[in-house]
Design an enzyme around this catalytic site. Structure first.
Site, PDB file in Angstrom:
ATOM      1  CD  GLU A  21      51.195 -56.070  54.589  1.00 40.80           C
ATOM      2  OE1 GLU A  21      51.453 -56.265  53.385  1.00 40.80           O
ATOM      3  OE2 GLU A  21      51.766 -55.208  55.294  1.00 40.80           O
ATOM      4  N   PRO A  24      52.533 -60.040  62.615  1.00 42.44           N
ATOM      5  CG  PRO A  24      54.352 -61.454  62.312  1.00 42.44           C
ATOM      6  CD  PRO A  24      53.798 -60.133  61.868  1.00 42.44           C
ATOM      7  N   PRO A  25      51.393 -60.353  65.906  1.00 39.70           N
ATOM      8  CG  PRO A  25      49.173 -60.590  66.525  1.00 39.70           C
ATOM      9  CD  PRO A  25      50.216 -61.176  65.627  1.00 39.70           C
ATOM     10  N   GLY A 112      64.029 -55.888  53.050  1.00 38.88           N
ATOM     11  CA  GLY A 112      63.782 -55.794  54.482  1.00 38.88           C
ATOM     12  C   GLY A 112      64.353 -54.531  55.081  1.00 38.88           C
ATOM     13  CE1 TYR A 153      59.155 -49.543  49.187  1.00 39.68           C
ATOM     14  CE2 TYR A 153      60.164 -50.692  47.327  1.00 39.68           C
ATOM     15  CZ  TYR A 153      59.827 -50.641  48.671  1.00 39.68           C
ATOM     16  OH  TYR A 153      60.172 -51.682  49.495  1.00 39.68           O
ATOM     17  N   PRO A 158      62.084 -45.427  50.151  1.00 40.95           N
ATOM     18  CG  PRO A 158      60.815 -45.967  52.050  1.00 40.95           C
ATOM     19  CD  PRO A 158      61.212 -46.476  50.693  1.00 40.95           C
ATOM     20  CD  GLN A 193      55.880 -48.310  51.738  1.00 38.74           C
ATOM     21  OE1 GLN A 193      55.009 -48.904  52.361  1.00 38.74           O
ATOM     22  NE2 GLN A 193      57.164 -48.376  52.051  1.00 38.74           N
TER      23      GLN A 193
END
Length: 593
Positions: A21, A24-25, A112, A153, A158, A193
């Site tokens: 994985e 994006p920088p 997201g 998860y 979380p 996760q």
């Protein structure tokens, strides 16, 4: 191809699959550095790679661009993350239509994270509230086209974890039930996760099976690269850290290399324990770094640094539209990305034979063919932007490259000479010193095992063959001498052309010559590289253009070195030479002038 199909195929073959994985920088230079690193990592054969969407949808356009390049230029099966954050349905559909048109078939559907500056996720107007909604939408609108992956998860989401005690049993059970709803809605794969307590992951898998989740569950492994990053990530994800890991890290937390080595050791041991249970796929969160992920895979014996398997002599495309492609002209062997760009959008790609389905409509030359990643451009500048007073100085650059003194070439997207070329590097040095400036070559091969580390491809159990091949530039007087000498070698065929198109050849313009082939059990003979007269006429424009746009541009206008390169471009010939006797032939005998 769908990721789930690749995972099931690997399991059926008894292979352990792995994947990487990336995210994006933030800078253009970072993006180019990522692609250089990605190219190296993909050479080890991951089943797929994925690219994240970015917090709050902040990198949506960049993610789409990177996913396209991964699938179509890096040629790795690509899975794109897609989230609901700040994404009304029309934006979601735009993203899905974009990747579909780019030949991508895989999506990781996520709710997201909250947008920047917010603590909680808020459904955007006209958008979705959760990953389940997104899965349902994709299946309803696109049917079975996309492979859909969802997140699992092991310690619960979380949002359901309160304090250091972890999620309550009720919250954990609700999270499992929600995961099953996502799978029932159409997800065919689960990637978890990150976690550091392997027993928690194994319990999670068992709990999933107990409630009827049957699809593959892939563990997400995040190697520890540095101590502060480890604390930040585990804090954000509310991940449990076993006491033995804390105890091991505490004495070395200020020694970054020691932390990295411990991370490789820990990741290796975690994966060994997981693989021992029969799970056959690993997903590595790289954080855009390669050493730790590669180190773990090497420790597990899943890859060897010195032995990278090749399905074909060139990296096969993964784009759904050209996935059956298995024949290419040899001329772009060192510039595969340029070839991919110039053949993008063909209606058909050659399969089985070049002549059956070739499309002669190559894309026009653009600046894309001559732009380089910043790191590679810097290396070329260092090695090739030296004063040139004569053609002998030019010849010295080519000779030094063949001797390994230089690691870059304006005519190559690759690093240094390829392993098979080293079989003939002494002969290459000799002819470059004589003014035959080589840009592509392969040695003759007569029935080498297909798993040979230098010339093998196609996997074990077969045999591979090659005709000796050379491609070079030379002056007209040297070409005349060579053509005269070739008359004594009936197995040699050639095409020679200058920038203006003046051509000399001893083969038919319609001839197609297979120069690489393989014989494998239960399969037809595979012929992945050919010499084709028509394609050579297309390639010659690109090859000649590199003299000025790839090398000459390193010098200022009016510079004598630049003028010398322009003169060579206008007066030299590009020659493609094949020795059709791959058993007893000697391609280099014709150069004993």
């Amino acid at each position: 191809m769908k990721v789930i199909e690749k995972i099931l195929e690997a399991a059926g073959d008894g292979r352990t699959a792995f994947s990487f994985e990336y995210f994006p920088p933030k800078t253009e230079e970072g993006v180019e550095n990522l692609f250089e690193r990605m190219d190296r990592m993909v050479a080890h054969g991951p089943s797929f790679c994925d690219i994240t969407w970015g917090a709050g949808g902040s990198t949506a356009d960049l993610t789409l661009e990177i996913a396209n390049r991964m699938q179509n230029m890096v040629c790795v099966e690509t899975m794109m993350h897609l989230t609901c954050t700040n994404m009304p349905v029309e934006k979601i559909d735009h993203a899905l239509e974009t990747i579909k048109s780019n030949g991508i078939q895989n999506v990781l559907a996520l709710r997201g994270d909250p947008p920047h500056g917010q603590d909680k996720f808020v459904q955007v107007e006209g958008g979705f509230a959760c990953a389940l909604d997104l899965v349902q939408h994709i299946r309803a609108k696109y049917g079975d086209y996309f492979g859909i992956t969802v997140a699992g998860y092991p310690e619960a989401h979380p949002d359901a974890i309160q304090g250091e005690g972890g999620a309550t049993l009720e919250a954990y059970s609700n999270d499992l039930a929600y995961l099953k709803r996502k799978v029932d809605a159409g997800a065919d794969l689960i990637v978890t996760q990150l976690f550091y307590d392997t027993d928690i992951f194994l319990k999670f898998v068992n709990d999933c099976r107990q409630i009827g989740i049957t699809c593959p569950i892939v563990p997400g492994i995040m190697p520890i690269n540095n101590y502060k990053g480890f604390l930040r990530m585990t804090g954000f994800c509310k991940t449990k850290i076993p006491s033995e890991i804390t105890a091991a890290l505490d004495p070395i937390k200020d020694n970054e290399e020691a932390v990295r080595q411990y991370g490789i050791h820990l990741g290796t041991e975690m994966c060994k324990k997981i693989l021992a249970t029969g799970i056959k796929t690993l997903h590595l969160y790289t954080l855009n770094m390669d050493k730790s992920a590669i180190g773990i895979l090497m420790n597990l014996g899943l890859i060897e640094e010195s032995k990278v398997s090749r399905p074909l002599p060139w990296r096969p495309a993964t784009n759904v539209f050209r996935v059956k492609e298995d024949v290419r002209p040899i001329f772009w062997a060192n510039r595969p990305k340029s070839y991919l760009k110039r053949t993008l959008g063909w209606d058909q790609y050659p399969h089985g034979r070049w002549g059956d389905s070739r499309n002669p409509s190559y894309g026009a030359l653009t600046d894309h063919q001559f732009t380089r990643p910043r790191g590679r451009g810097k290396k070329l500048q260092e090695e090739w932007a030296v004063p040139l007073k004569s053609v002998e100085d030019i010849s010295e650059r080519f000779t030094n490259f063949c001797q390994g003194k230089l690691t870059s070439s304006p005519w190559s997207e690759l690093d240094g000479l390829q392993p098979e070329t080293k079989i003939i590097d002494d002969q290459l040095v000799n002819i470059n010193q004589k003014g035959f400036l080589t840009i592509n070559s392969q040695p003759a091969v007569n029935g080498e095992k297909s798993d040979s580390p230098t010339v093998g491809w196609g996997g074990p159990g077969g045999y591979v063959y090659q005709k000796a091949y050379l491609e070079f530039f030379c002056a007209k007087e040297k070409l005349d001498q060579l053509i005269e000498k070739i008359k004594a070698f009936p197995s040699l065929t050639y095409i020679a052309v200058n920038k203006d198109g003046e051509t000399f050849s001893n083969i038919s313009p319609n001839a197609v010559n297979a120069v690489t082939w393989g014989v494998f059990p239960g399969k037809e003979i595979i012929q992945p590289t050919v010499v084709d007269h028509a394609s050579f006429m297309v390639w010659k424009d690109e090859a000649f253009e590199i003299w000025t746009r790839g090398w000459g541009c390193m010098f200022p206008e009016g510079d004598s070195s630049r003028e010398l390169l322009e003169k060579v471009q206008k007066t030299y010939y590009l020659v493609s030479l094949v020795d059709n006797d791959y058993v007893q032939g000697d391609l280099f005998a014709a150069f004993k002038i």
